[in-house]
Design an enzyme around this catalytic site. Structure first.
Site, PDB file in Angstrom:
ATOM      1  N   ASP A 168       0.830  -1.195   0.000  1.00  0.00           N
ATOM      2  CA  ASP A 168       0.000   0.000   0.000  1.00  0.00           C
ATOM      3  C   ASP A 168       0.872   1.256   0.000  1.00  0.00           C
ATOM      4  OD1 ASP A 168      -2.241  -1.558   0.051  1.00  0.00           O
ATOM      5  OD2 ASP A 168      -2.510  -1.433   2.227  1.00  0.00           O
ATOM      6  N   TYR A 227       7.042 -10.166   7.257  1.00  0.00           N
ATOM      7  CA  TYR A 227       6.908  -8.759   7.613  1.00  0.00           C
ATOM      8  C   TYR A 227       7.540  -8.517   8.974  1.00  0.00           C
ATOM      9  CZ  TYR A 227       3.436  -8.299   3.858  1.00  0.00           C
ATOM     10  OH  TYR A 227       2.806  -8.289   2.640  1.00  0.00           O
TER      11      TYR A 227
END
Length: 548
Positions: A168, A227
């Site tokens: 994003d 992540y």
């Protein structure tokens, strides 16, 4: 020498040499001699009704002519040629480039996403400003370097561009994969990777590229993604006594016959919370350090997320019964804290086989549950209830702390290692980011970690976020209680309007705060009437600082 056809075949022969096969026996035998050629009716069926055949034709059915297997390929070639002709018409003075061979390749890249509108390439719409994206910058550099021909320079779809993880706006990645067909050997360029890096902005790096199998697709063959989320350890300090959240949770615990776990917490018991300012609190928070008990608690809580669960409460507007909510988290770890400047930071690594739709919201919501369960002393069994069908509101942690480490291609690497030997012409090297670990770590420190810590030091973004949570006086967070049970007041019921819902602010979705006037954080995002109560946590001075 002409070959004479049998008498039966003379009446069936026609001008075309390509004819469909016909089941003459009605038993699956579709072969007929080449000499027996039939004519097709206008409808595309075989005319046999008037032929003097000696078999029963009642079993015959209309047969459509066989479609060419290369129809799609021919259509694609025609479109490519039309595109080349169109480009040549617009550029009549340009000399026609020699056609160079393209190969399917995987490009290993890293980037700081603060200044970009996400990963995926976006075509500029007429009348609208250009949206800078990671793929857009990369594709321009590839065209300029000659790795993508000018014939394909206007549309990445022509070279099959795909990515392993779509990030994003504002999200960083130390490692990501982009796959496409590219020219691996450009005349006059000795080091193509170095040449491309000179054309890229300094916050986007190409670590390397390698040839992959023709069937390779970066998104479909990605087995897992790793992540990391960073946050200041002071977020684990309990709610400030006297804050709205403190009063709401304290009253609810009393109604359950319990006491809140953070009574007489050492951080708040040494001062008068009613008179201390947020600036004074901020100085003490940055000097605070997490204890081994805090870390042990975090590690115990995070284990509850591992394996397969229904994560409907951690995504956006999903039906709790939707099977796509079931996701598998492979491994989650809490690292030892590290001090940078005056602030202690904690890193949480999240290794998932697959993530939800709106995966970055999903990860930030997971981190909210982890931090808030720890700081309020809520029992771990609350997560078991959150995995059930009951719906509650879980906000997101700030986007600033989220980082994509790299995607994993274990299945692809294993398959090529098992089936092919390194000497085989079709053998391809496994995809391994460890080959670039030194460059990646240096880039991560300079462009991601330093930027993240600088924003926190200048803006106090995480402190502003936690105080916006503590200033909420509604019922959405009543599930944070000493029993770890979701009360009816916190349940979201379909079709019913929630009273005084918690409203998240867009400022906490930002990862870049420019010092000039070109990219301001709009004050209106923080001061609308719906957020009037929460503004107690964000002072006028902070709002002015947020404007840059």
């Amino acid at each position: 020498m002409d070959r004479k056809l049998p008498a039966e075949a003379e009446s069936l022969s026609g001008p075309s040499s390509k004819r469909p096969r016909l089941d003459l026996e009605g038993e699956g035998n579709t072969h007929i001699p080449k000499e027996l050629k039939t004519d097709l009716s206008p409808t595309g069926t075989v005319n046999v009704a008037e032929q003097p055949l000696d078999h029963d034709t009642s079993c015959d059915s209309p047969i459509k002519p066989k479609k060419s297997k290369d129809k799609n390929l021919r259509g694609r070639r025609r479109r490519d040629q039309a595109s080349r002709d169109e480009w040549q018409a617009r550029n009549p003075d340009a000399s026609k480039e020699p056609r160079l061979p393209k190969r399917e390749c995987a490009l290993m890249i890293g980037f700081c996403g603060s200044k970009y509108s996400g990963m995926q390439f976006q075509k500029t719409q007429p009348g609208l400003p250009e949206q800078r994206t990671i793929e857009g910058e990369l594709f321009k550099a590839l065209v300029t370097a000659g790795a993508v021909s000018k014939d394909n320079s206007e549309d990445p779809v022509k070279v099959g561009l795909a990515r392993a993880a779509r990030t994003d706006a504002g999200v960083h990645a130390v490692g990501n994969i982009v796959s496409l067909k590219m020219i691996m050997s450009v005349p006059g360029v000795d080091n193509l990777c170095a040449r491309i890096n000179t054309l890229l902005p300094p916050d986007i790096r190409l670590w390397g590229f390698q040839r992959v199998q023709r069937s390779f697709n970066a998104r479909l063959l990605c087995d897992a993604r790793k992540y990391t989320y960073f946050f200041p350890s002071y977020l684990l300090i309990p709610p400030k006594p006297g804050s709205h959240l403190d009063r709401v949770l304290r009253e609810h615990a009393t109604s359950q016959g319990c006491e809140i776990p953070w009574n007489n917490d050492p951080f708040w018991s040494t001062i008068d919370p009613s008179t201390s300012t947020w600036q004074e609190d901020m100085i003490r928070k940055r000097a605070w350090r997490a204890t081994p008990a805090h870390l042990e608690r975090l590690r115990t809580i995070i284990q509850k997320f591992e394996k397969t669960h229904n994560f409907h409460n951690f995504t956006v507007a999903q039906d709790p019964r939707d099977k796509t909510n079931n996701r598998f988290m492979k491994k989650l770890q809490v690292a030892e804290p590290a001090v940078y400047g005056e602030t202690e930071w904690i890193a949480v690594s999240l290794d998932g086989q697959s993530f939800m739709l709106h995966q970055y919201d999903f990860l930030r919501k997971m981190m909210f549950a982890l931090v808030m369960i720890c700081r309020t002393g809520t029992p771990n069994n609350l997560l078991d209830e959150l995995f059930e069908l009951t719906r509650v509101h879980i906000p997101k942690m700030p986007a600033l702390g989220l980082l994509l480490e790299y995607p994993v291609f274990t299945g692809y690497n294993t398959r090529i290692a098992k089936k092919l030997a390194p000497s085989d012409p079709d053998y391809r090297e496994p995809i391994d980011f460890e080959n670039y670990s030194e460059e990646m770590n240096s880039f991560k420190q300079q462009y991601i970690y330093d930027n993240m810590r600088s924003i926190e030091d200048r803006k106090g973004l995480f402190d502003g976020w936690i105080r916006s949570i503590d200033s909420y006086k509604g019922n959405d967070f009543l599930y944070l209680n000493p029993k770890g049970i979701i009360p009816p007041e916190a349940i979201i019921k379909k079709g019913e309007r929630r009273q005084d819902p918690f409203r998240e602010r867009k400022v906490f979705n930002l990862t870049s705060f420019a010092e000039d006037d070109s990219e301001k954080v709009q004050v209106e995002e923080l001061t609308d009437e719906a957020n009037e109560d929460a503004e107690e946590s964000l002072t006028k001075q902070q709002l002015e600082e947020a404007e840059g």
